[in-house]
Design a protein around this motif. Structure first.
Motif, PDB file in Angstrom:
ATOM      1  N   GLY A 648      -8.073  -1.345   4.190  1.00  0.00           N
ATOM      2  CA  GLY A 648      -7.362  -0.671   3.244  1.00  0.00           C
ATOM      3  C   GLY A 648      -8.463  -0.645   1.735  1.00  0.00           C
ATOM      4  O   GLY A 648      -9.142  -1.296   2.234  1.00  0.00           O
ATOM      5  N   PRO A 649      -8.146  -0.509   0.523  1.00  0.00           N
ATOM      6  CA  PRO A 649      -9.235   0.338  -0.188  1.00  0.00           C
ATOM      7  C   PRO A 649      -9.219  -1.058  -1.195  1.00  0.00           C
ATOM      8  O   PRO A 649      -8.685  -0.781  -2.370  1.00  0.00           O
ATOM      9  CB  PRO A 649      -8.439   1.534  -1.006  1.00  0.00           C
ATOM     10  CG  PRO A 649      -6.891   1.262  -1.511  1.00  0.00           C
ATOM     11  CD  PRO A 649      -6.970   0.583   0.827  1.00  0.00           C
ATOM     12  N   LEU A 690     -10.121   6.137 -11.634  1.00  0.00           N
ATOM     13  CA  LEU A 690     -10.205   5.069 -10.847  1.00  0.00           C
ATOM     14  C   LEU A 690      -9.261   4.166 -11.542  1.00  0.00           C
ATOM     15  O   LEU A 690     -10.082   3.582 -12.382  1.00  0.00           O
ATOM     16  CB  LEU A 690     -10.952   5.222 -10.170  1.00  0.00           C
ATOM     17  CG  LEU A 690     -11.894   6.158  -9.290  1.00  0.00           C
ATOM     18  CD1 LEU A 690     -13.135   6.360  -8.170  1.00  0.00           C
ATOM     19  CD2 LEU A 690     -10.440   6.027  -8.329  1.00  0.00           C
ATOM     20  N   SER A 691      -9.403   3.143 -10.628  1.00  0.00           N
ATOM     21  CA  SER A 691      -8.583   2.209 -10.928  1.00  0.00           C
ATOM     22  C   SER A 691     -10.188   0.436 -11.315  1.00  0.00           C
ATOM     23  O   SER A 691     -11.074   1.554 -10.238  1.00  0.00           O
ATOM     24  CB  SER A 691      -7.327   1.110 -10.463  1.00  0.00           C
ATOM     25  OG  SER A 691      -8.050   0.922  -9.065  1.00  0.00           O
ATOM     26  N   GLU A 692      -9.879  -0.215 -11.693  1.00  0.00           N
ATOM     27  CA  GLU A 692     -11.540  -1.536 -12.076  1.00  0.00           C
ATOM     28  C   GLU A 692     -11.253  -1.476 -10.543  1.00  0.00           C
ATOM     29  O   GLU A 692     -12.836  -1.969  -9.867  1.00  0.00           O
ATOM     30  CB  GLU A 692     -10.460  -2.598 -12.412  1.00  0.00           C
ATOM     31  CG  GLU A 692     -11.884  -3.471 -13.286  1.00  0.00           C
ATOM     32  CD  GLU A 692     -12.198  -4.412 -13.414  1.00  0.00           C
ATOM     33  OE1 GLU A 692     -12.046  -5.984 -13.562  1.00  0.00           O
ATOM     34  OE2 GLU A 692     -10.786  -4.524 -14.280  1.00  0.00           O
ATOM     35  N   GLU A 693     -10.355  -1.632  -9.478  1.00  0.00           N
ATOM     36  CA  GLU A 693     -10.305  -2.734  -8.612  1.00  0.00           C
ATOM     37  C   GLU A 693     -11.294  -0.971  -7.608  1.00  0.00           C
ATOM     38  O   GLU A 693     -11.842  -2.094  -6.120  1.00  0.00           O
ATOM     39  CB  GLU A 693      -9.532  -2.963  -7.296  1.00  0.00           C
ATOM     40  CG  GLU A 693      -9.807  -3.599  -6.152  1.00  0.00           C
ATOM     41  CD  GLU A 693      -8.347  -4.173  -5.014  1.00  0.00           C
ATOM     42  OE1 GLU A 693      -9.255  -4.950  -4.839  1.00  0.00           O
ATOM     43  OE2 GLU A 693      -7.065  -4.303  -5.912  1.00  0.00           O
ATOM     44  N   VAL A 698     -15.044   1.496  -4.371  1.00  0.00           N
ATOM     45  CA  VAL A 698     -16.797   2.741  -4.100  1.00  0.00           C
ATOM     46  C   VAL A 698     -17.802   2.106  -4.193  1.00  0.00           C
ATOM     47  O   VAL A 698     -18.480   2.315  -3.269  1.00  0.00           O
ATOM     48  CB  VAL A 698     -15.648   3.746  -4.686  1.00  0.00           C
ATOM     49  CG1 VAL A 698     -16.772   4.357  -5.224  1.00  0.00           C
ATOM     50  CG2 VAL A 698     -14.827   4.239  -4.623  1.00  0.00           C
ATOM     51  N   ARG A 699     -18.216   1.422  -5.289  1.00  0.00           N
ATOM     52  CA  ARG A 699     -19.791   0.889  -5.141  1.00  0.00           C
ATOM     53  C   ARG A 699     -19.733  -0.227  -4.039  1.00  0.00           C
ATOM     54  O   ARG A 699     -21.370   0.111  -3.460  1.00  0.00           O
ATOM     55  CB  ARG A 699     -19.514   0.428  -6.864  1.00  0.00           C
ATOM     56  CG  ARG A 699     -21.120  -0.806  -7.059  1.00  0.00           C
ATOM     57  CD  ARG A 699     -21.334  -1.628  -8.015  1.00  0.00           C
ATOM     58  NE  ARG A 699     -20.025  -2.829  -7.889  1.00  0.00           N
ATOM     59  CZ  ARG A 699     -20.730  -4.201  -7.380  1.00  0.00           C
ATOM     60  NH1 ARG A 699     -21.509  -3.927  -6.819  1.00  0.00           N
ATOM     61  NH2 ARG A 699     -19.465  -4.498  -7.119  1.00  0.00           N
ATOM     62  N   LEU A 704     -23.191   0.084   1.455  1.00  0.00           N
ATOM     63  CA  LEU A 704     -23.396  -0.695   2.331  1.00  0.00           C
ATOM     64  C   LEU A 704     -24.254   0.326   3.092  1.00  0.00           C
ATOM     65  O   LEU A 704     -24.981  -0.060   4.465  1.00  0.00           O
ATOM     66  CB  LEU A 704     -22.017  -0.676   3.341  1.00  0.00           C
ATOM     67  CG  LEU A 704     -22.305  -1.403   4.393  1.00  0.00           C
ATOM     68  CD1 LEU A 704     -22.245  -3.247   4.431  1.00  0.00           C
ATOM     69  CD2 LEU A 704     -20.514  -1.285   5.209  1.00  0.00           C
ATOM     70  N   GLU A 705     -24.356   1.524   3.280  1.00  0.00           N
ATOM     71  CA  GLU A 705     -24.726   2.744   3.688  1.00  0.00           C
ATOM     72  C   GLU A 705     -24.937   2.363   4.950  1.00  0.00           C
ATOM     73  O   GLU A 705     -26.480   2.373   5.781  1.00  0.00           O
ATOM     74  CB  GLU A 705     -26.375   2.344   2.869  1.00  0.00           C
ATOM     75  CG  GLU A 705     -26.586   2.729   1.365  1.00  0.00           C
ATOM     76  CD  GLU A 705     -28.207   3.013   1.207  1.00  0.00           C
ATOM     77  OE1 GLU A 705     -28.765   2.734   1.944  1.00  0.00           O
ATOM     78  OE2 GLU A 705     -28.843   3.127   0.063  1.00  0.00           O
TER      79      GLU A 705
END
Length: 756
Positions: A648-649, A690-693, A698-699, A704-705
Motif C-alpha cells: 500500500g501507499p 498530497l498528505s504528509e505520509e 513518494v520520496r 530507491l531507483e
C-alpha cells in the motif's frame, strides 16, 4: 504433518501443521529477529521444523519400481517387451518437458511453458485433432488464463454464439414442443466484469483446439530465453519442439533424475525419435491415459455412472427454428420414443450433439448407425422430415473419479486433465479443472528448471490440485443428482433403467443378446409412457401436477446448474506452495458441495486467487500512463516468470517492499513490487495536495531507483478493503495469480530498527 521450504527464497512447499509459526533465523536471516535480516525473513516466509518427508509416492507393482508398459502387464524395462529402452539408441533426443496428449490441457501447458521460455515437446497418438464436439463451457477462471495467451479470451468472446442464444436450459417433450419449463442461468453480476476481467463462454472444444494449436506451434518455434532473446535451432535437440501427431507413448523409464520415454508411431514413414530423454513428463492424454497406466496409478471414486452415445449432427433447419422459438444451450427431451440431452453448440450454424443413454451389451454400439441416429434425432426434434447431417457417432462412459496421486517417478511424471480426474459433465468442470491444473504446474516446472528451487516444489502440485479435483468431482456429482430431480418429478425413476438392466442380466442372461435387448427395450418403453404426449398434457390432472412440480424445482434453482461462481473464482489451496496465516478456514469453505450456486466472495487468504479490481498504470511522474483500465491480475506477468509483491501507499508498505526486493534479489528470484495508490492519487499529486505520509512515501520510492517497482491507482475504493486487510501489510503473489502469503502486521510493529 509436514512443512518443507525452498530455502533459497523461502516459499513454503506444503502443509503447515499448526498456526504457530517460527520466524526464520540462523544461517538464512541472521541469528536474531531484529534488523534488516529479520524483516527480509518475514517477507520471504516463515519456517517450522518437520520430522520427516513422506511426499514421495513411488509405485511398486510385483516388485518393479516405476516401470509399466501399456502393451502388457508391468515388466522391467530391460525385458524383451520394452528392451529398446534398456540402452539408449542414437535416435534418443533430449527435451526438458514431454507433454503426452494434444488436447486443450496439453496444448495449454505447451503455451504456458513457452511463455516462460521453457521448451516442451507435445506428442499425440491421433493423426489429427478431433472434430467431434466435447467440452463447450469455459468458466471465468479458465477465461482469465486464456486472456494471457495472446488474446485468446478476446478471440473466444468474439467467435462464440451471442449470449442470448445459450443462457437458458429448456425442458421439453420434443424440441418442437410442448415446453415443460426453462431456466435462465445468467444473473446480472455474471456479465458485469466486476469480479473478473472476463466472462464465461460457450465455445466448443473442437473450435478451441485449432486456436490453441496455432498458438502452441507459433510460440514453440519462437521460444525466448529469460532475456527475451529468440532461441535458435543450434542442434538437433533444440529443434525437437512443437506438436507431433501419430506418436504414442508406450513406455517410461526412470534413469538417474531423467525420464526416458519410448514412443511408437502409427505413421510407418515417420523418422521421429523412438526414445525421448526428458526431465519431466506430463500426461494430458485423456480419460484412458497411457501415462496413468505406465505410472500404475489407480482411479478412486464411482466408475461407469452412465454410458452414452454421442451423435454430432448439423441441422440448419433445426437451428433456425430454435433461434426463433426457444434458444438455449441444453435441451432435455422426454417423450415416449426417446430420452436425450441435446447440446446446442451453435444455433446459427445448426451444430448439435445428441447424448442418448446406452445400455450394453443388450444394446450394441454398431446398432447406432446413421439411419438409426437420424431417426432418433427426428424423434427428439418432433419433426419427422427434418434434414439431418450426422457427422460422427461415438460412445463414452461417465465417471466420477480422481487419481490416487497426480505425480510419480519422484515428482518427474505428472497427470493433468482427464488423465487425473474424470467428472460427470454437470457444471462443465472437466476441461476447466484440467487447464487450471497445468496453470498450477507450469510455473513450478519453470522455477525448478531455471534452478530457483529444488524438485521438491513440484510435490505441491499433487497437494494443491488433487484437493481441488476432489472438490470439483463432488460438486459435479451433486449437480448431476440435482439434474435427476426433473425426470423424477415427471414419473421417471432415474435408477429404474439400471435396475431393469440388472434384472435382465440376472434373469435372462441365458437368452441371446438380441432377445435380451428386445426385453430391455420393452421395459424402457413402459417407463417412457409416463412422458408420452397422450399422458403428459394439461388435461391430465396427474400430468398437470407433475409439470407444476417441475416448474417449482426450476424456479427454486434446485435442478441442474450452469454457474458456480464460488468454486469457479473462489477455489483456494489450503496447503502447498504457500504460507497460511492464523485466520481459520471458514465453515463455508469446508462445507460439502450441494450442487447449488454460491456467489464468489473475494479473499486475500493465502491460496486464493488474487482478487480482481480495475487499475490504471502511473508513469515515472505519477501521471496516468494512458486511459486503459487493467486488472490487478495483469500485475502478474504472463511473459516472464516472477513473483509479485503488492504493498500500500504507506511507510510500512515501502519498508515491506524494500525488504522484499533485497531478499529476493539475494536469492536470485525475480520479483516485481506493485504499489497500489488510493483513488485520486494522481490528481492530488499533480495539484500538490498530497498528505504528509504520501509525500514521504513518494520520496522514498523515488530514491530507491529500481525498474522492479510499478505504481498503479485503484479505479474504485478500496483495494485493501476488498482484500480484507490493512494497507500497511503486503501480499506475495505467485506466477499463477494465487496468493502465496500475506503480511497483516505493520512493518514498524514487526521491526523497529528496519530503517537504516
Amino acid at each position: 504433518m509436514l512443512v518443507m521450504f525452498v530455502t533459497t527464497f523461502g516459499i513454503v512447499q506444503s502443509c503447515v501443521h499448526d498456526s504457530r509459526w517460527k520466524r526464520a533465523t540462523g544461517t538464512h536471516m541472521g541469528n536474531r529477529e531484529t534488523g534488516r535480516g529479520a524483516l527480509e525473513g518475514k517477507v520471504l516466509g516463515l519456517r517450522m521444523d518437520s520430522e520427516r518427508s513422506d511426499w514421495s509416492e513411488e509405485k511398486q507393482v510385483d516388485g518393479t519400481l516405476h516401470v509399466f508398459s501399456t502393451r502388457s502387464s508391468p515388466t522391467n524395462l530391460g525385458s524383451a517387451d520394452s528392451g529398446s529402452l534398456s540402452e539408449p539408441k542414437p535416435t534418443q533426443t533430449e527435451v526438458p518437458v514431454l507433454i503426452v496428449g494434444a488436447g486443450p490441457v496439453g496444448l495449454s501447458l505447451s503455451i504456458l511453458l513457452s511463455n516462460y521460455g521453457i521448451r516442451s515437446l507435445v506428442v499425440e497418438k491421433r493423426a489429427k485433432l478431433s472434430m467431434h464436439p466435447q467440452a463447450h463451457f469455459i468458466n471465468n477462471r479458465t477465461m482469465e488464463i486464456f486472456r494471457k495467451m495472446e488474446g485468446l479470451a478476446d478471440e473466444i468472446e468474439k467467435a462464440q454464439p451471442p449470449l442470448d442464444h445459450w443462457r437458458r436450459f429448456v425442458y421439453c417433450n420434443t424440441l418442437a414442443g410442448p415446453v415443460i419449463g426453462t431456466v435462465d442461468h445468467l444473473q446480472p453480476q455474471d456479465v458485469s466484469r466486476e469480479k473478473s476481467p472476463t466472462y464465461i463462454a460457450h465455445f466448443s472444444q473442437h473450435r478451441l483446439l485449432p486456436l490453441l494449436l496455432s498458438r502452441a506451434e507459433k510460440l514453440s518455434q519462437n521460444l525466448k530465453n529469460e532475456n527475451g532473446t529468440v532461441l535458435e535451432r543450434e542442434d538437433a535437440s533444440l529443434s525437437l519442439r512443437g506438436i507431433h501427431f501419430s506418436q504414442e507413448l508406450v513406455a517410461l523409464k526412470d534413469e538417474s533424475g531423467y525420464i526416458t520415454a519410448g514412443l511408437s508411431s502409427s505413421d510407418r514413414d515417420s523418422v521421429f525419435p523412438k526414445c525421448i530423454k526428458c526431465r519431466y513428463v506430463v500426461g494430458t492424454d485423456g480419460a484412458s491415459s497411457s501415462v496413468r497406466r505406465l505410472m500404475g496409478v489407480r482411479m478412486e471414486g464411482e466408475e461407469a455412472m452412465q454410458k452414452l452415445i454421442s451423435v454430432h449432427f448439423i441441422s440448419k433447419e433445426l437451428g433456425t427454428y430454435l433461434l426463433k422459438d426457444q434458444p438455449g444451450m441444453l435441451y432435455f427431451v422426454f417423450n415416449a420414443r426417446v430420452i436425450a440431452v441435446i447440446v446446442a453448440h451453435d444455433l446459427e450454424v445448426g451444430e448439435f450433439i445428441a447424448q442418448i443413454p446406452f445400455y450394453p451389451p443388450q444394446q450394441r454400439f454398431e446398432d447406432f448407425n446413421l439411419k438409426v441416429c437420424r431417426d432418433l434425432i427426428r424423434d427428439v426434434a418432433g419433426m419427422p422430415n427434418l434434414e439431418v447431417d450426422v457427422r460422427t457417432i461415438k460412445q463414452w462412459v461417465m465417471h466420477a473419479q480422481v487419481a490416487d496421486t497426480f505425480s510419480g517417478f519422484d515428482a518427474r511424471v505428472f497427470l493433468a486433465g482427464d488423465s487425473a480426474h474424470r467428472f460427470p459433465p454437470a457444471g462443465g468442470f472437466g476441461m476447466n479443472t484440467g487447464i487450471q491444473d497445468v496453470h498450477n504446474l507450469a510455473w513450478k516446472l519453470a522455477a525448478v528448471i531455471y534452478g530457483w528451487v529444488s524438485n521438491e516444489l513440484l510435490l505441491t502440485y499433487n497437494t494443491e490440485r488433487r484437493q481441488i479435483a476432489k472438490a470439483n468431482k463432488d460438486l459435479s456429482v451433486a449437480n448431476f443428482h440435482a439434474a435427476m430431480a426433473i425426470p423424477t418429478a415427471l414419473g421417471l425413476n432415474p435408477s429404474a433403467a439400471s435396475m431393469a438392466q440388472k434384472l435382465v442380466n440376472a434373469g435372462a442372461s441365458w437368452l441371446p443378446v438380441r432377445l435380451q435387448g428386445a426385453i430391455l427395450d420393452g421395459v424402457f418403453a413402459v417407463g417412457r409412457s409416463q412422458v408420452s404426449e397422450v399422458f403428459l398434457n394439461r388435461y391430465n390432472p396427474i400430468a398437470a401436477s407433475r409439470i407444476s412440480r417441475v416448474q417449482r424445482i426450476l424456479q427454486q434453482g434446485s435442478s441442474l446448474q450452469l454457474q458456480f461462481p464460488a468454486e469457479d473464482l473462489g477455489f483456494r489451496y489450503v496447503c502447498g506452495a504457500l504460507v497460511s496465516d492464523k485466520l481459520d478456514t471458514t465453515e463455508e469453505e469446508l462445507a460439502k458441495p450441494t450442487g447449488r450456486r454460491r456467489e464468489y466472495i473475494p479473499s486475500s487468504k493465502p491460496g486464493s486467487r488474487l482478487p480482481h479490481m480495475n487499475m490504471r498504470y502511473l508513469d515515472a511522474e505519477f501521471k496516468f500512463y494512458n486511459e486503459e483500465r487493467l486488472s490487478t491480475l495483469d500485475l502478474v506477468s504472463c511473459a516472464s516468470l516472477e513473483f509479485l509483491f503488492i504493498v500500500g501507499p504507506t511507510r510500512s508498505g515501502f519498508k515491506w517492499g524494500d525488504a522484499a526486493l533485497k531478499a529476493f534479489k539475494q536469492r536470485g528470484v525475480p520479483l516485481k513490487v506493485s504499489v497500489i495508490w488510493s483513488k485520486g492519487f494522481a490528481r492530488r499529486y499533480s495539484s500538490d495536495k498530497l498528505s504528509e505520509e504520501e509525500r514521504d512515501v513518494v520520496r522514498r520510492w523515488r530514491q530507491l531507483e529500481t525498474a522492479c517497482v510499478v505504481h498503479v491507482e485503484e479505479d474504485v475504493d478500496s483495494w485493501w478493503k476488498l482484500c480484507g486487510m490493512p494497507s500497511t501489510g503486503a501480499l506475495i503473489v505467485r506466477p499463477d495469480e494465487h496468493i502465496a502469503s500475506r503480511i497483516l502486521q505493520e512493518a514498524d510493529e514487526y521491526d523497529d530498527d528496519v530503517e537504516e
